[in-house]
Design a protein around this motif. Sequence first.
Motif, PDB file in Angstrom:
ATOM      1  N   THR A 165      -9.292 -22.825 -34.209  1.00  0.00           N
ATOM      2  CA  THR A 165      -8.474 -22.792 -32.992  1.00  0.00           C
ATOM      3  C   THR A 165      -9.353 -22.492 -31.791  1.00  0.00           C
ATOM      4  O   THR A 165     -10.407 -21.850 -31.918  1.00  0.00           O
ATOM      5  CB  THR A 165      -7.376 -21.721 -33.075  1.00  0.00           C
ATOM      6  OG1 THR A 165      -7.983 -20.415 -33.114  1.00  0.00           O
ATOM      7  CG2 THR A 165      -6.517 -21.912 -34.322  1.00  0.00           C
ATOM      8  N   GLN A 166      -8.920 -22.932 -30.622  1.00  0.00           N
ATOM      9  CA  GLN A 166      -9.662 -22.663 -29.397  1.00  0.00           C
ATOM     10  C   GLN A 166      -9.667 -21.162 -29.085  1.00  0.00           C
ATOM     11  O   GLN A 166     -10.660 -20.634 -28.578  1.00  0.00           O
ATOM     12  CB  GLN A 166      -9.041 -23.442 -28.239  1.00  0.00           C
ATOM     13  CG  GLN A 166      -9.157 -24.954 -28.404  1.00  0.00           C
ATOM     14  CD  GLN A 166      -8.585 -25.720 -27.244  1.00  0.00           C
ATOM     15  OE1 GLN A 166      -9.253 -25.927 -26.236  1.00  0.00           O
ATOM     16  NE2 GLN A 166      -7.328 -26.141 -27.368  1.00  0.00           N
ATOM     17  N   ARG A 167      -8.578 -20.493 -29.381  1.00  0.00           N
ATOM     18  CA  ARG A 167      -8.533 -19.051 -29.143  1.00  0.00           C
ATOM     19  C   ARG A 167      -9.588 -18.333 -29.981  1.00  0.00           C
ATOM     20  O   ARG A 167     -10.256 -17.410 -29.500  1.00  0.00           O
ATOM     21  CB  ARG A 167      -7.134 -18.513 -29.458  1.00  0.00           C
ATOM     22  CG  ARG A 167      -6.964 -17.021 -29.159  1.00  0.00           C
ATOM     23  CD  ARG A 167      -5.617 -16.531 -29.635  1.00  0.00           C
ATOM     24  NE  ARG A 167      -4.544 -17.070 -28.836  1.00  0.00           N
ATOM     25  CZ  ARG A 167      -4.063 -16.481 -27.750  1.00  0.00           C
ATOM     26  NH1 ARG A 167      -4.592 -15.344 -27.334  1.00  0.00           N
ATOM     27  NH2 ARG A 167      -3.066 -17.021 -27.091  1.00  0.00           N
TER      28      ARG A 167
ATOM     29  N   CYS B 256     -12.982 -18.602 -28.485  1.00  0.00           N
ATOM     30  CA  CYS B 256     -13.148 -17.670 -27.361  1.00  0.00           C
ATOM     31  C   CYS B 256     -13.436 -16.260 -27.857  1.00  0.00           C
ATOM     32  O   CYS B 256     -14.333 -15.588 -27.342  1.00  0.00           O
ATOM     33  CB  CYS B 256     -11.886 -17.698 -26.496  1.00  0.00           C
ATOM     34  SG  CYS B 256     -11.845 -16.464 -25.180  1.00  0.00           S
TER      35      CYS B 256
ATOM     36  N   TRP C 187      -8.404 -20.868 -20.678  1.00  0.00           N
ATOM     37  CA  TRP C 187      -7.105 -21.144 -20.070  1.00  0.00           C
ATOM     38  C   TRP C 187      -6.290 -22.041 -20.981  1.00  0.00           C
ATOM     39  O   TRP C 187      -6.831 -22.753 -21.827  1.00  0.00           O
ATOM     40  CB  TRP C 187      -7.281 -21.823 -18.715  1.00  0.00           C
ATOM     41  CG  TRP C 187      -8.016 -20.976 -17.740  1.00  0.00           C
ATOM     42  CD1 TRP C 187      -7.697 -19.714 -17.340  1.00  0.00           C
ATOM     43  CD2 TRP C 187      -9.228 -21.317 -17.046  1.00  0.00           C
ATOM     44  NE1 TRP C 187      -8.633 -19.246 -16.446  1.00  0.00           N
ATOM     45  CE2 TRP C 187      -9.580 -20.208 -16.246  1.00  0.00           C
ATOM     46  CE3 TRP C 187     -10.040 -22.444 -17.019  1.00  0.00           C
ATOM     47  CZ2 TRP C 187     -10.687 -20.202 -15.428  1.00  0.00           C
ATOM     48  CZ3 TRP C 187     -11.150 -22.437 -16.216  1.00  0.00           C
ATOM     49  CH2 TRP C 187     -11.471 -21.331 -15.426  1.00  0.00           C
ATOM     50  N   ASP C 188      -4.992 -22.018 -20.745  1.00  0.00           N
ATOM     51  CA  ASP C 188      -4.106 -22.865 -21.541  1.00  0.00           C
ATOM     52  C   ASP C 188      -4.147 -24.301 -21.029  1.00  0.00           C
ATOM     53  O   ASP C 188      -4.582 -25.214 -21.713  1.00  0.00           O
ATOM     54  CB  ASP C 188      -2.677 -22.313 -21.477  1.00  0.00           C
ATOM     55  CG  ASP C 188      -1.767 -23.036 -22.455  1.00  0.00           C
ATOM     56  OD1 ASP C 188      -2.273 -23.854 -23.232  1.00  0.00           O
ATOM     57  OD2 ASP C 188      -0.562 -22.787 -22.426  1.00  0.00           O
ATOM     58  N   ARG C 189      -3.706 -24.509 -19.790  1.00  0.00           N
ATOM     59  CA  ARG C 189      -3.731 -25.845 -19.212  1.00  0.00           C
ATOM     60  C   ARG C 189      -4.505 -25.844 -17.901  1.00  0.00           C
ATOM     61  O   ARG C 189      -5.574 -26.403 -17.794  1.00  0.00           O
ATOM     62  CB  ARG C 189      -2.303 -26.348 -18.993  1.00  0.00           C
ATOM     63  CG  ARG C 189      -1.576 -26.687 -20.292  1.00  0.00           C
ATOM     64  CD  ARG C 189      -0.184 -27.222 -20.039  1.00  0.00           C
ATOM     65  NE  ARG C 189       0.473 -27.615 -21.281  1.00  0.00           N
ATOM     66  CZ  ARG C 189       1.130 -26.772 -22.072  1.00  0.00           C
ATOM     67  NH1 ARG C 189       1.203 -25.495 -21.742  1.00  0.00           N
ATOM     68  NH2 ARG C 189       1.702 -27.194 -23.186  1.00  0.00           N
TER      69      ARG C 189
ATOM     70  N   LEU D 288      -5.324 -17.747 -21.313  1.00  0.00           N
ATOM     71  CA  LEU D 288      -4.863 -17.822 -22.699  1.00  0.00           C
ATOM     72  C   LEU D 288      -5.579 -16.778 -23.549  1.00  0.00           C
ATOM     73  O   LEU D 288      -4.976 -16.163 -24.424  1.00  0.00           O
ATOM     74  CB  LEU D 288      -5.119 -19.223 -23.252  1.00  0.00           C
ATOM     75  CG  LEU D 288      -4.743 -19.462 -24.717  1.00  0.00           C
ATOM     76  CD1 LEU D 288      -3.241 -19.316 -24.895  1.00  0.00           C
ATOM     77  CD2 LEU D 288      -5.193 -20.839 -25.171  1.00  0.00           C
TER      78      LEU D 288
ATOM     79  N   ALA E  53     -11.927 -25.840 -19.263  1.00  0.00           N
ATOM     80  CA  ALA E  53     -10.975 -25.162 -20.147  1.00  0.00           C
ATOM     81  C   ALA E  53     -11.157 -23.661 -20.070  1.00  0.00           C
ATOM     82  O   ALA E  53     -10.305 -22.900 -20.524  1.00  0.00           O
ATOM     83  CB  ALA E  53     -11.178 -25.638 -21.585  1.00  0.00           C
TER      84      ALA E  53
ATOM     85  N   ARG F 283     -10.025 -28.064 -30.718  1.00  0.00           N
ATOM     86  CA  ARG F 283      -8.902 -28.793 -30.109  1.00  0.00           C
ATOM     87  C   ARG F 283      -8.542 -30.003 -30.970  1.00  0.00           C
ATOM     88  O   ARG F 283      -7.364 -30.311 -31.186  1.00  0.00           O
ATOM     89  CB  ARG F 283      -9.278 -29.236 -28.705  1.00  0.00           C
ATOM     90  CG  ARG F 283      -8.149 -29.893 -27.920  1.00  0.00           C
ATOM     91  CD  ARG F 283      -8.591 -30.113 -26.476  1.00  0.00           C
ATOM     92  NE  ARG F 283      -7.488 -30.619 -25.685  1.00  0.00           N
ATOM     93  CZ  ARG F 283      -7.218 -31.908 -25.509  1.00  0.00           C
ATOM     94  NH1 ARG F 283      -7.969 -32.809 -26.094  1.00  0.00           N
ATOM     95  NH2 ARG F 283      -6.192 -32.294 -24.779  1.00  0.00           N
TER      96      ARG F 283
ATOM     97  N   GLU G 129      -6.749 -28.691 -33.977  1.00  0.00           N
ATOM     98  CA  GLU G 129      -5.388 -28.297 -33.631  1.00  0.00           C
ATOM     99  C   GLU G 129      -4.487 -29.525 -33.517  1.00  0.00           C
ATOM    100  O   GLU G 129      -3.348 -29.528 -34.007  1.00  0.00           O
ATOM    101  CB  GLU G 129      -5.379 -27.515 -32.321  1.00  0.00           C
ATOM    102  CG  GLU G 129      -5.978 -26.117 -32.440  1.00  0.00           C
ATOM    103  CD  GLU G 129      -6.110 -25.442 -31.085  1.00  0.00           C
ATOM    104  OE1 GLU G 129      -6.015 -26.141 -30.056  1.00  0.00           O
ATOM    105  OE2 GLU G 129      -6.301 -24.207 -31.058  1.00  0.00           O
TER     106      GLU G 129
END
Length: 511
Positions: free
Chosen positions: A179-181, A184, A206-208, A216, A294, A330, A333
């Motif tokens: 996951t991107q989270r 991070c 960030w989310d978007r 995020l 991002a 991403r 996901e």
Amino acid sequence: MNPESLFAASGAAGRVLAAKDWSATTLGPPRDWSPSLRTAVCICLESRFPMIVMWGSELAYIYNDPCIPNLGDKHPAAMGMPLRQVWPEVWDELYPLSAQVMSGGGATWSANKRLLIRRHGYLEEAYFTFSFSPIREISDGARIAGVLSTYQETTRELIHSRRLACQRELTATLTRLRTQRSVCTRTPAVLEKYPEDIPYSIVVLWDRLPSLSAPLAVAASGLGERRATRNALAVLDRSGVLPEVVEATSLAGGRVVSRVPEWESVQLAGGSPAPATALVVALRNRPAATATPAGLLVIGVSDLLALDQDYRDFVEAIAGQISLGLMLARSREAERTRAASARRSSLHDALTGLPNRTSFLRNLGRALLRSRRRSGRVAVLFVDLDGFKAVNDTLGHRAGDDLLREVAGRLRRTVRPADVVARFAGDEFAVLCEEIATVGAVETIAGRVVDALALARRGGRPTVAASVGVALSGPGLLDPEELLNAADIAMYAAKRQGRGRYLLYEEGMRS
């Protein structure tokens, strides 16, 4: 040839030595030097390898041309100065080595020794491999009168190797994340292992749209508690640095940030002030260089390292690794989302969103297994709409679809929260009820279903009702298909008796 002329012919260091007034030093004029000292100095000056002669009790410092780049601003004043005055910042580390040699303890050496030296006006990290050997005064009984040192600076090699290890570990970590989270949050856990190059780091995702007020995910290394990270981001935000960097790095690489107001309030985990200079690089989860960032990577620039192109390349390479990790995550996901959507589509009715026949039978099979362990019973309600074909024929298929969605909603609201409602095909629905204690309990549910699906249409339009067949698990009905078939038989029996009603399955219905 006198010593001054001999020394002057031996490069830039020799010319400095020849021009120096040695009368004010403990060594005196070169013409008065002992043969051993003059020989050692000639060997030193003629060498193409960094070499140093340290003579006498004060270890007067004499060096050759290859040493000049390593001396920095200390050249040419260092020529002839006592070692302690040349390198006061590392005297405590050099003195034991020189003392061992001068006291007759024999030669010594050190490999890749880390020293914090000041040669360009600031303290910097440097590494050296060197040896200290005795120089004996032959005319005085072979007494040890000085130290001959040869060395090689290994700073670039050691730092390059360390940074390469950091990048390798980061790659090994990021390629496994899903996951991107997690990209991070796990990145700082790797970077904190290399504080010499990265005193602190902050990763913002960030989310978007870029938003420092609602990221995020935020993770950091080297800053201690979470509030220290929030404080650092708040200072950068108030100063306008981060919004500016977001715009500036959307098309370019890193940005050097320094002299930020209030930055003195930011401290490292140990309580020392955070480096005043940082590199901020955009992170992306799309391949296009013009893609909106991002997130951001903030790297504190070590005060002990020069902010040269190598350092900037290292930080931007890390940002590139993180960006690649974000892209891979991403992609994973999106792949999981597609797979989940495909699984849901294969197990759910597209029109109503209810589970389909395949999903219902799976749930029924699991429910029957649970009922055996708990000595309970399972009921299946097979629901068929009476009058649905007339709705389709007179009002059209769109009205028929609307009716099916309405039936699905009514069924969900009518049955118990734990009951499973499914649509099989056309106007056929089913309800799975677990933990049925008595026949009366399932009859109550079936009666509510019949009442809820009595849909009268105004203006002479068709009236829709429901015929419901009910089957309870028992000694002869322990297979999902058999139980569902029994409920289906009971439903057709209800239709034959006048529709708009429910019937419980009995074995005699099969004939």
